[in-house]
Design an enzyme around this catalytic site. Structure first.
Site, PDB file in Angstrom:
ATOM      1  N   ASP A   1       0.367  32.507  29.334  1.00 11.67           N
ATOM      2  CA  ASP A   1       0.537  31.586  30.452  1.00 11.67           C
ATOM      3  C   ASP A   1       1.929  31.553  31.075  1.00 11.67           C
ATOM      4  OD1 ASP A   1      -2.060  31.008  29.783  1.00 11.67           O
ATOM      5  OD2 ASP A   1      -1.596  29.127  28.769  1.00 11.67           O
TER       6      ASP A   1
ATOM      7  N   LYS B   1      -0.492  42.073  16.764  1.00 15.40           N
ATOM      8  CA  LYS B   1      -0.686  41.079  17.824  1.00 15.40           C
ATOM      9  C   LYS B   1      -2.000  40.353  17.542  1.00 15.40           C
ATOM     10  CE  LYS B   1      -0.661  40.417  22.822  1.00 15.40           C
ATOM     11  NZ  LYS B   1      -2.071  40.271  23.235  1.00 15.40           N
TER      12      LYS B   1
ATOM     13  N   CYS C   1      -8.307  41.078  20.234  1.00 15.47           N
ATOM     14  CA  CYS C   1      -9.362  41.345  21.218  1.00 15.47           C
ATOM     15  C   CYS C   1     -10.666  40.648  20.815  1.00 15.47           C
ATOM     16  CB  CYS C   1      -9.586  42.849  21.368  1.00 15.47           C
ATOM     17  SG  CYS C   1     -10.790  43.215  22.646  1.00 15.47           S
TER      18      CYS C   1
HETATM   19  C1  LIG Z   1      -6.773  42.528  31.799  1.00 18.81           C
HETATM   20  C2  LIG Z   1      -6.236  42.203  30.438  1.00 18.81           C
HETATM   21  C3  LIG Z   1      -6.325  43.143  29.427  1.00 18.81           C
HETATM   22  C4  LIG Z   1      -5.814  42.849  28.160  1.00 18.81           C
HETATM   23  N1  LIG Z   1      -5.853  43.822  27.188  1.00 18.81           N
HETATM   24  C5  LIG Z   1      -5.249  43.592  25.987  1.00 18.81           C
HETATM   25  C6  LIG Z   1      -5.135  44.630  25.029  1.00 18.81           C
HETATM   26  O1  LIG Z   1      -5.557  45.781  25.247  1.00 18.81           O
HETATM   27  N2  LIG Z   1      -4.538  44.325  23.832  1.00 18.81           N
HETATM   28  C7  LIG Z   1      -4.038  43.077  23.565  1.00 18.81           C
HETATM   29  O2  LIG Z   1      -3.508  42.850  22.481  1.00 18.81           O
HETATM   30  N3  LIG Z   1      -4.116  42.091  24.468  1.00 18.81           N
HETATM   31  C8  LIG Z   1      -4.681  42.325  25.667  1.00 18.81           C
HETATM   32  N4  LIG Z   1      -4.703  41.333  26.616  1.00 18.81           N
HETATM   33  C9  LIG Z   1      -4.056  40.045  26.298  1.00 18.81           C
HETATM   34  C10 LIG Z   1      -2.606  40.013  26.821  1.00 18.81           C
HETATM   35  O3  LIG Z   1      -1.806  40.959  26.154  1.00 18.81           O
HETATM   36  C11 LIG Z   1      -1.972  38.617  26.646  1.00 18.81           C
HETATM   37  O4  LIG Z   1      -1.790  38.331  25.280  1.00 18.81           O
HETATM   38  C12 LIG Z   1      -2.818  37.504  27.291  1.00 18.81           C
HETATM   39  O5  LIG Z   1      -3.263  37.890  28.569  1.00 18.81           O
HETATM   40  C13 LIG Z   1      -2.044  36.197  27.411  1.00 18.81           C
HETATM   41  O6  LIG Z   1      -0.855  36.390  28.116  1.00 18.81           O
HETATM   42  P1  LIG Z   1      -0.691  36.078  29.696  1.00 18.81           P
HETATM   43  O7  LIG Z   1      -1.082  34.662  29.923  1.00 18.81           O
HETATM   44  O8  LIG Z   1       0.782  36.359  29.939  1.00 18.81           O
HETATM   45  O9  LIG Z   1      -1.583  37.016  30.432  1.00 18.81           O
HETATM   46  C14 LIG Z   1      -5.226  41.591  27.880  1.00 18.81           C
HETATM   47  C15 LIG Z   1      -5.165  40.655  28.901  1.00 18.81           C
HETATM   48  C16 LIG Z   1      -5.649  40.941  30.169  1.00 18.81           C
HETATM   49  C17 LIG Z   1      -5.526  39.896  31.253  1.00 18.81           C
END
Ligand SMILES: Cc1cc2nc3c(=O)[nH]c(=O)nc-3n(C[C@H](O)[C@H](O)[C@H](O)COP(=O)(O)O)c2cc1C
Length: 349
Positions: free
Chosen positions: A203, A140, A101
């Site tokens: 992505d 993570k 984060c």
């Molecule tokens: C609205 C939102 C909230 C997120 N909250 C967290 C979270 O609480 N903990 C975390 O490890 N990653 C969080 N992420 C990151 C996602 O888990 C993920 O790693 C990131 O969005 C990239 O993947 P994607 O392209 O499939 O969205 C968040 C992402 C988004 C879009």
């Protein structure tokens, strides 16, 4: 795939997303299939240890979501170990540590991605947690803090040595936030080097991309925004991985998903059977403020859900102006269910 002693029936995972991946949403995604693991929204270790009701609510899950990973954030080894024990006490299958984060509110407390700037300390946190609980401890992280500190390969190794059972990498730095694209070469390099499972994130918007990423040598793929746009994406990826034609999703089904989500949210904590929900706090919630909460939840989801749909911006605007559950129902019915025999182009095959 196994994470410690936990077996995942599928390598496709609902990524943790604060404000989005609540229990109701996770249940619905899980019901559509293809999902091997769900991860909660990030939960404060401080709040867990102090037993703050709101925090405990974020950590709740229901039996049908299993296996469930509860993600916690914090930077103090003792508190993180104590919070891991609370998570274990809740009966969760896995406890995950947020080292990704980038939000200053979290990062300034030596938590989230700022742990990546202190790999020795990060390893101490994981070591304390791994000693405190029997369930697998996972991490993570991002690719690094910024371009000059892309240290996921070293940190992954260190947390493995400290007792982590798996690592997920979102291939962007904290500084990048969501700009640019995720570096999957870095992710597959780490997967190659480590002996524990390495999962990748970033992505995957189409089911084909998920399956393609799995071929990069990772043990699993976390899907975030792609699931918010298309909750069937993991089921479609599982179809593809099994050599089947991915299932088609009609507009009607998309509308029904929203209606079911509204229903589940309205019913959270209301007259539930004993054992339905795993919770450390009060079993019943106050009805007061419930409607407003559900409306806000729908607004948040529709900001993503409406992407890639014809006239999606109209849906967004209308949901944003809704002020009652009845209005939400009317909007969803009108947008998705009236004359909705069409297969959505973006998700059709
Ligand atoms: C609205 C939102 C909230 C997120 N909250 C967290 C979270 O609480 N903990 C975390 O490890 N990653 C969080 N992420 C990151 C996602 O888990 C993920 O790693 C990131 O969005 C990239 O993947 P994607 O392209 O499939 O969205 C968040 C992402 C988004 C879009």
């Amino acid at each position: 795939m196994n994470i410690g002693n936990v077996t995942l029936a599928s390598p496709f995972v609902v990524a943790p997303m604060a404000g989005m991946t609540d229990s109701a949403f996770r249940r619905l995604v899980k019901r559509h299939g293809g999902c091997g693991l769900v991860v909660t929204e990030m939960v404060s270790s401080e709040g867990l240890v102090r037993g703050i009701d709101r925090t405990l609510e974020y950590a709740e899950y229901t039996e049908e979501e299993r296996p469930v990973s509860i993600q916690i954030f914090g930077g103090d080894p003792e508190k993180m170990a104590a919070a891991a024990q609370v998570v274990e006490g809740l009966g969760a299958d896995i406890v995950d540590v947020n080292m990704g984060c980038p939000v200053p509110k979290i990062a300034k407390h030596n938590a989230g991605c700022s742990l990546m700037r202190e790999p020795g300390h990060a390893a101490t946190v994981i070591n304390a947690m791994a000693k405190a609980v029997k369930i697998p401890v996972t991490v993570k992280m991002r690719a690094g803090w910024n371009d000059t500190l892309r240290n996921a390969p070293e940190l992954a190794q260190r947390v493995q040595d400290a007792g982590a059972a798996a690592v997920t990498i979102h291939g962007r730095t904290a500084e990048q936030s969501y700009s640019g694209s995720a570096d999957w070469d870095l992710v597959s390099g780490v997967a190659h080097d480590l002996s524990i499972p390495v999962l990748g994130s970033g992505d995957c918007i189409e089911p084909e991309q998920i399956v393609e990423r799995l071929r990069c040598g990772v043990s699993g793929v976390l899907v975030g925004r792609g699931v918010l746009r298309n909750p069937w994406i993991l089921a479609q990826a599982a179809d593809l991985a099994a050599g089947r034609t991915p299932r088609e999703v009609t507009l009607r089904e998309r509308g029904e998903f929203l209606l079911e989500y509204i229903d589940l949210l309205l019913g959270e904590g209301v007259n539930e059977d004993e054992g339905f929900r795993h919770t450390a706090g009060a079993q019943t919630r106050e009805a007061r403020g419930r409607e407003r909460w559900v409306i806000n939840k729908l607004r948040a989801l529709c900001a993503w859900y409406s992407k890639g749909i014809d006239h999606g911006s109209q849906l967004r605007v209308r949901v944003n102006s809704a002020s009652s559950i009845q209005e939400l129902h009317d909007i969803v019915n009108e947008f998705f269910l009236v004359c909705s025999i069409t297969v959505l182009p973006a998700f059709s095959r």
